[in-house]
Design an enzyme around this catalytic site. Structure first.
Site, PDB file in Angstrom:
ATOM      1  N   THR A 133     -60.444-100.879 -23.057  1.00 64.05           N
ATOM      2  CA  THR A 133     -59.201-100.858 -22.632  1.00 64.05           C
ATOM      3  C   THR A 133     -59.047-100.978 -21.004  1.00 64.05           C
ATOM      4  O   THR A 133     -59.462-100.558 -20.480  1.00 64.05           O
ATOM      5  CB  THR A 133     -58.501 -99.863 -22.754  1.00 64.05           C
ATOM      6  OG1 THR A 133     -58.465 -99.730 -24.316  1.00 64.05           O
ATOM      7  CG2 THR A 133     -56.881 -99.997 -22.134  1.00 64.05           C
ATOM      8  N   ASN A 226     -50.312 -98.076 -27.198  1.00 67.18           N
ATOM      9  CA  ASN A 226     -50.899 -96.828 -27.009  1.00 67.18           C
ATOM     10  C   ASN A 226     -49.428 -96.081 -26.721  1.00 67.18           C
ATOM     11  O   ASN A 226     -49.040 -95.030 -26.573  1.00 67.18           O
ATOM     12  CB  ASN A 226     -51.907 -96.739 -26.332  1.00 67.18           C
ATOM     13  CG  ASN A 226     -53.471 -96.477 -27.229  1.00 67.18           C
ATOM     14  OD1 ASN A 226     -53.146 -96.291 -27.948  1.00 67.18           O
ATOM     15  ND2 ASN A 226     -54.037 -97.037 -26.290  1.00 67.18           N
ATOM     16  N   CYS A 278     -56.798 -91.736 -25.104  1.00 63.20           N
ATOM     17  CA  CYS A 278     -56.523 -92.898 -24.774  1.00 63.20           C
ATOM     18  C   CYS A 278     -55.293 -92.964 -24.180  1.00 63.20           C
ATOM     19  O   CYS A 278     -54.741 -93.390 -23.167  1.00 63.20           O
ATOM     20  CB  CYS A 278     -56.391 -93.508 -25.790  1.00 63.20           C
ATOM     21  SG  CYS A 278     -57.832 -94.146 -26.442  1.00 63.20           S
ATOM     22  N   PHE A 340     -59.065 -82.496 -30.068  1.00 62.51           N
ATOM     23  CA  PHE A 340     -57.615 -83.233 -30.351  1.00 62.51           C
ATOM     24  C   PHE A 340     -57.445 -83.396 -31.900  1.00 62.51           C
ATOM     25  O   PHE A 340     -55.503 -84.096 -31.850  1.00 62.51           O
ATOM     26  CB  PHE A 340     -58.357 -84.238 -28.996  1.00 62.51           C
ATOM     27  CG  PHE A 340     -58.978 -85.553 -29.761  1.00 62.51           C
ATOM     28  CD1 PHE A 340     -59.843 -86.073 -29.727  1.00 62.51           C
ATOM     29  CD2 PHE A 340     -57.402 -86.432 -29.904  1.00 62.51           C
ATOM     30  CE1 PHE A 340     -60.005 -87.028 -29.939  1.00 62.51           C
ATOM     31  CE2 PHE A 340     -57.594 -88.253 -30.551  1.00 62.51           C
ATOM     32  CZ  PHE A 340     -59.390 -88.170 -30.606  1.00 62.51           C
TER      33      PHE A 340
HETATM   34  P1  NAD Z   1     -67.043 -93.492 -24.437  1.00 66.08           P
HETATM   35  O1  NAD Z   1     -67.948 -92.896 -23.137  1.00 66.08           O
HETATM   36  O2  NAD Z   1     -67.890 -93.268 -25.973  1.00 66.08           O
HETATM   37  O3  NAD Z   1     -68.304 -94.271 -24.501  1.00 66.08           O
HETATM   38  C1  NAD Z   1     -68.791 -95.455 -23.279  1.00 66.08           C
HETATM   39  C2  NAD Z   1     -70.250 -95.468 -23.418  1.00 66.08           C
HETATM   40  O4  NAD Z   1     -70.495 -96.829 -22.465  1.00 66.08           O
HETATM   41  C3  NAD Z   1     -70.945 -94.398 -23.230  1.00 66.08           C
HETATM   42  O5  NAD Z   1     -71.764 -93.820 -23.618  1.00 66.08           O
HETATM   43  C4  NAD Z   1     -71.855 -94.934 -21.897  1.00 66.08           C
HETATM   44  O6  NAD Z   1     -72.474 -94.590 -21.276  1.00 66.08           O
HETATM   45  C5  NAD Z   1     -71.952 -97.069 -21.773  1.00 66.08           C
HETATM   46  N1  NAD Z   1     -72.088 -97.040 -20.510  1.00 66.08           N
HETATM   47  C6  NAD Z   1     -70.808 -97.384 -19.267  1.00 66.08           C
HETATM   48  N2  NAD Z   1     -71.003 -97.899 -18.898  1.00 66.08           N
HETATM   49  C7  NAD Z   1     -72.425 -98.872 -19.046  1.00 66.08           C
HETATM   50  C8  NAD Z   1     -73.946 -99.495 -18.593  1.00 66.08           C
HETATM   51  N3  NAD Z   1     -72.790-100.137 -17.497  1.00 66.08           N
HETATM   52  N4  NAD Z   1     -74.431-100.556 -19.834  1.00 66.08           N
HETATM   53  C9  NAD Z   1     -74.219-100.081 -20.446  1.00 66.08           C
HETATM   54  N5  NAD Z   1     -73.628 -98.783 -21.321  1.00 66.08           N
HETATM   55  C10 NAD Z   1     -72.960 -98.119 -20.784  1.00 66.08           C
HETATM   56  O7  NAD Z   1     -66.054 -93.953 -24.670  1.00 66.08           O
HETATM   57  P2  NAD Z   1     -64.849 -95.011 -25.713  1.00 66.08           P
HETATM   58  O8  NAD Z   1     -64.215 -93.480 -26.082  1.00 66.08           O
HETATM   59  O9  NAD Z   1     -65.712 -95.767 -26.837  1.00 66.08           O
HETATM   60  O10 NAD Z   1     -64.048 -95.956 -25.545  1.00 66.08           O
HETATM   61  C11 NAD Z   1     -64.393 -97.062 -24.808  1.00 66.08           C
HETATM   62  C12 NAD Z   1     -63.091 -98.540 -24.642  1.00 66.08           C
HETATM   63  O11 NAD Z   1     -63.118 -98.369 -25.485  1.00 66.08           O
HETATM   64  C13 NAD Z   1     -62.722 -97.213 -22.898  1.00 66.08           C
HETATM   65  O12 NAD Z   1     -61.938 -98.423 -22.961  1.00 66.08           O
HETATM   66  C14 NAD Z   1     -61.787 -96.601 -24.155  1.00 66.08           C
HETATM   67  O13 NAD Z   1     -60.532 -96.857 -23.289  1.00 66.08           O
HETATM   68  C15 NAD Z   1     -61.266 -98.047 -25.347  1.00 66.08           C
HETATM   69  N6  NAD Z   1     -60.819 -97.535 -26.194  1.00 66.08           N
HETATM   70  C16 NAD Z   1     -61.812 -96.209 -26.379  1.00 66.08           C
HETATM   71  C17 NAD Z   1     -60.637 -95.978 -27.826  1.00 66.08           C
HETATM   72  C18 NAD Z   1     -60.492 -95.055 -28.714  1.00 66.08           C
HETATM   73  O14 NAD Z   1     -60.800 -93.999 -29.620  1.00 66.08           O
HETATM   74  N7  NAD Z   1     -61.888 -93.629 -27.949  1.00 66.08           N
HETATM   75  C19 NAD Z   1     -60.047 -96.526 -28.254  1.00 66.08           C
HETATM   76  C20 NAD Z   1     -59.213 -98.191 -28.639  1.00 66.08           C
HETATM   77  C21 NAD Z   1     -59.830 -97.878 -27.427  1.00 66.08           C
HETATM   78  C1  UDX Z   2     -54.980 -93.362 -30.331  1.00 62.97           C
HETATM   79  C2  UDX Z   2     -53.948 -94.733 -30.998  1.00 62.97           C
HETATM   80  O1  UDX Z   2     -53.465 -94.295 -32.572  1.00 62.97           O
HETATM   81  C3  UDX Z   2     -55.027 -96.169 -31.571  1.00 62.97           C
HETATM   82  O2  UDX Z   2     -54.517 -96.807 -31.627  1.00 62.97           O
HETATM   83  C4  UDX Z   2     -55.940 -96.672 -29.787  1.00 62.97           C
HETATM   84  O3  UDX Z   2     -56.603 -97.567 -29.970  1.00 62.97           O
HETATM   85  C5  UDX Z   2     -56.780 -94.766 -29.676  1.00 62.97           C
HETATM   86  O4  UDX Z   2     -55.775 -94.336 -29.426  1.00 62.97           O
HETATM   87  P1  UDX Z   2     -56.661 -91.316 -31.334  1.00 62.97           P
HETATM   88  O5  UDX Z   2     -56.482 -91.117 -29.460  1.00 62.97           O
HETATM   89  O6  UDX Z   2     -58.358 -91.481 -31.756  1.00 62.97           O
HETATM   90  O7  UDX Z   2     -56.360 -93.086 -30.943  1.00 62.97           O
HETATM   91  O8  UDX Z   2     -55.802 -90.670 -31.908  1.00 62.97           O
HETATM   92  P2  UDX Z   2     -54.322 -90.433 -33.202  1.00 62.97           P
HETATM   93  O9  UDX Z   2     -54.152 -90.694 -34.319  1.00 62.97           O
HETATM   94  O10 UDX Z   2     -53.498 -91.346 -32.178  1.00 62.97           O
HETATM   95  O11 UDX Z   2     -53.882 -89.282 -31.910  1.00 62.97           O
HETATM   96  C6  UDX Z   2     -53.494 -88.783 -30.304  1.00 62.97           C
HETATM   97  C7  UDX Z   2     -52.903 -87.455 -30.525  1.00 62.97           C
HETATM   98  O12 UDX Z   2     -51.347 -87.524 -31.119  1.00 62.97           O
HETATM   99  C8  UDX Z   2     -53.657 -86.853 -31.524  1.00 62.97           C
HETATM  100  O13 UDX Z   2     -53.973 -85.739 -30.491  1.00 62.97           O
HETATM  101  C9  UDX Z   2     -52.144 -86.426 -32.434  1.00 62.97           C
HETATM  102  O14 UDX Z   2     -53.302 -84.734 -32.760  1.00 62.97           O
HETATM  103  C10 UDX Z   2     -51.529 -86.398 -31.632  1.00 62.97           C
HETATM  104  N1  UDX Z   2     -50.829 -86.755 -32.392  1.00 62.97           N
HETATM  105  C11 UDX Z   2     -50.785 -88.027 -33.430  1.00 62.97           C
HETATM  106  C12 UDX Z   2     -49.332 -86.318 -33.244  1.00 62.97           C
HETATM  107  O15 UDX Z   2     -49.060 -84.935 -32.043  1.00 62.97           O
HETATM  108  N2  UDX Z   2     -48.466 -86.316 -33.872  1.00 62.97           N
HETATM  109  C13 UDX Z   2     -47.753 -87.772 -35.137  1.00 62.97           C
HETATM  110  O16 UDX Z   2     -47.780 -87.812 -35.533  1.00 62.97           O
HETATM  111  C14 UDX Z   2     -49.677 -87.970 -34.557  1.00 62.97           C
END
Ligand code: NAD
Ligand code: UDX
Length: 469
Positions: A133, A226, A278, A340
């Site tokens: 993102t 989001n 996020c 979370f």
């Molecule tokens: P994360 O921290 O779990 O994973 C990222 C990984 O990238 C780490 O393991 C890190 O070591 C690696 N990394 C960083 N720089 C690097 C490089 N130059 N070369 C190789 N590896 C490298 O993060 P995440 O939760 O997977 O999120 C990744 C992206 O996706 C973010 O932009 C986040 O906003 C987005 N996103 C996250 C979620 C979620 O639910 N966690 C959902 C949708 C989008």
């Molecule tokens: C969120 C978005 O849902 C997902 O589409 C995006 O790609 C990443 O961010 P995530 O953060 O993994 O996903 O979980 P989500 O289920 O959205 O919950 C986020 C937070 O909101 C949690 O702490 C959850 O407990 C809270 N939540 C969710 C509430 O308090 N009430 C609700 O009704 C739903």
């Protein structure tokens, strides 16, 4: 369009790991290599007994089927980049901690270094996909870096393909996504790159669910999705405060409002506040964008979603203190849940951390239990939340318990911070016998049957439920 045969995913985290493992599972004709700088993380992905670095229901099954077949985890980043036709950039984009835009803007350092690595080592043309993102127009910066630093004659097409999975349901979300969003330049080359990526998803996603849009719309849609989801939670949480003050019940209100098909029933659960890596980060990113565009009213509007969330957490910890006769100094407070949300071991921005920090500042003793978060992570998070308190001192005030029952026994108050199902199934009558009286339960997730608990003898406060007049 190029037929994709080899995919490299840079970043083996919560998004890169599950997303590309599912692509490998669904596309046996494509070789998928997920790379990361973090060797411990890659080792865990490769562990013989599938002790994967993240807990996600169903993920180990996917990895078991595809790993070693057409799914590989590696620290050999350059090799994977070289071989791939298509590269997902799925690295972290946290909120900047210092410098311009600190506290709001996204830190693009990881995206930039991954992009520079691609430019430095690529010996053939690539489709480069933003999976992380990112702020709007990051694709343009990526293209500039690639074009300025790569070998002559190579083509780089940049696509935006934001990920919408939620943790805890990632595998289901990836198997049957509401939509897959692909943004590209609206040039023949851009559209051709988009169709290469469409062909990958079309292995399992119905075509009508694959949306193609312009690059900038795609980048903004992710932040917008989001922000609007978080806004629903802040709206319902704002109403929960009114419920508690008046005797209304937030579940009844949410149900009545959600029955309107224009509003819809999902994502209207009142809580101790949203957490996760996020929501807050992406809204702050949108606030920063709005300010940079000289749209202060727009910035203030979105900022309020985060402000309301902070208020909800503070309001909840204040309710605990007020109810326990205005002091919790020296009292035992049990916090059930540290992640979370349920079904994940992720603690990033977890409301539980804020609550525990508040309780510790009031000099309470806190017992913590979470079925998926390991001890080391809890100490790390508490140390970060209380940077001025040495860890030995934090450890004097905190116990990490081995089970929910052990945590809830012999305490003054139990606080439900995460909606783990096992907390509903606790033998509350047995717990009641061990607790100091009056025995308090604060249900921050509205998962327990408060009437039943009152029959046992507990004093119960549930988020969003006032005392009936
Ligand atoms: P994360 O921290 O779990 O994973 C990222 C990984 O990238 C780490 O393991 C890190 O070591 C690696 N990394 C960083 N720089 C690097 C490089 N130059 N070369 C190789 N590896 C490298 O993060 P995440 O939760 O997977 O999120 C990744 C992206 O996706 C973010 O932009 C986040 O906003 C987005 N996103 C996250 C979620 C979620 O639910 N966690 C959902 C949708 C989008
Ligand atoms: C969120 C978005 O849902 C997902 O589409 C995006 O790609 C990443 O961010 P995530 O953060 O993994 O996903 O979980 P989500 O289920 O959205 O919950 C986020 C937070 O909101 C949690 O702490 C959850 O407990 C809270 N939540 C969710 C509430 O308090 N009430 C609700 O009704 C739903």
């Amino acid at each position: 369009p190029v037929t994709v045969k080899k995919i490299c995913c840079i970043g083996a985290g919560y998004v890169g790991g599950p997303t590309c493992a599912v692509i490998a599972l669904k596309c046996p004709d494509i070789t998928v290599t997920i790379v990361d700088l973090n060797k411990a993380r890659i080792d865990a992905w490769n562990s013989p007994d599938y002790k994967l670095p993240i807990y996600e229901p169903g993920l180990d099954d996917v990895v078991k089927q595809a790993r070693g077949r057409n799914l590989f985890f590696s620290t050999e980043i350059d090799k994977a980049i070289k071989e791939a036709d298509l590269i997902f950039v799925s690295v972290n984009t946290p909120t900047k901690k210092s410098g311009v835009g600190a506290g709001f803007a996204a830190d693009l350092n990881y995206v930039e270094s991954a992009t520079r690595r691609i430019a430095a080592v690529a010996t053939s043309s690539k489709i480069v996909v933003e999976k992380s993102t990112v702020p709007m127009r990051t694709a343009e910066s990526m293209r500039t870096i690639l074009e300025a630093n790569s070998k002559p004659g190579l083509r780089f097409d940049i696509l935006s393909n934001p990920e919408f999975l939620a943790e805890g349901t990632a595998i289901g979300d990836l198997f049957a996504p509401d939509r897959v969003l692909i943004g590209s330049l609206q040039t023949p080359e851009g559209k051709s790159a988009a169709s290469s990526l469409i062909d990958v998803y079309a292995h399992w996603v119905p075509k009508e669910r694959i949306l193609t849009v312009g690059l900038w719309s795609s980048e903004l849609s992710k932040l917008a999705a989001n922000a609007m989801l978080a806004q629903r939670i802040s709206s319902i949480n704002a109403l929960s405060a009114i419920c508690e003050a008046t005797g209304a019940n937030i579940d009844e209100v949410a149900h009545a409002v959600g029955k309107d098909s224009r509003v819809g029933p999902k994502f209207l659960r009142a809580s101790v506040g949203f957490g996760g890596s996020c929501f807050q980060k992406d809204i702050l990113n949108l606030v920063y964008l709005s300010e940079s565009l000289h749209l202060p009213e727009v910035a203030a509007y979105w900022r309020q979603v985060v402000t309301m969330n902070e208020y909800q957490k503070r309001r909840f910890s204040k309710t605990v203190v007020d109810t326990l006769f205005n002091t919790i100094t020296g009292k035992n407070i049990t916090v059930l849940g540290f992640a979370f949300k349920a079904d994940t071991g992720d603690t990033r921005e977890s409301a539980a951390i804020t609550l525990i920090r508040d309780f510790l500042s009031e000099r309470a003793r806190v017992t913590i239990y979470d079925p998926q978060v390991d001890e080391a992570q809890i100490w790390l998070d508490l140390q970060e939340a209380l940077p001025d308190t040495p860890l030995e001192n934090i450890k004097k005030q905190v116990i990490i318990a081995p089970s929910a029952l052990a945590a809830a026994s012999n305490t003054d108050a139990v606080v439900i911070a995460t909606e783990w199902k096992e907390f509903v199934e606790i033998d509350w009558a047995a717990v009641y016998g061990t607790m100091n009286k009056p025995a308090f339960i604060f249900d921050g997730r509205a998962i327990l049957d408060a009437d039943e608990l009152r029959k046992i003898g507990f004093t119960v406060k549930t988020i969003g439920r006032g005392v009936a007049f």
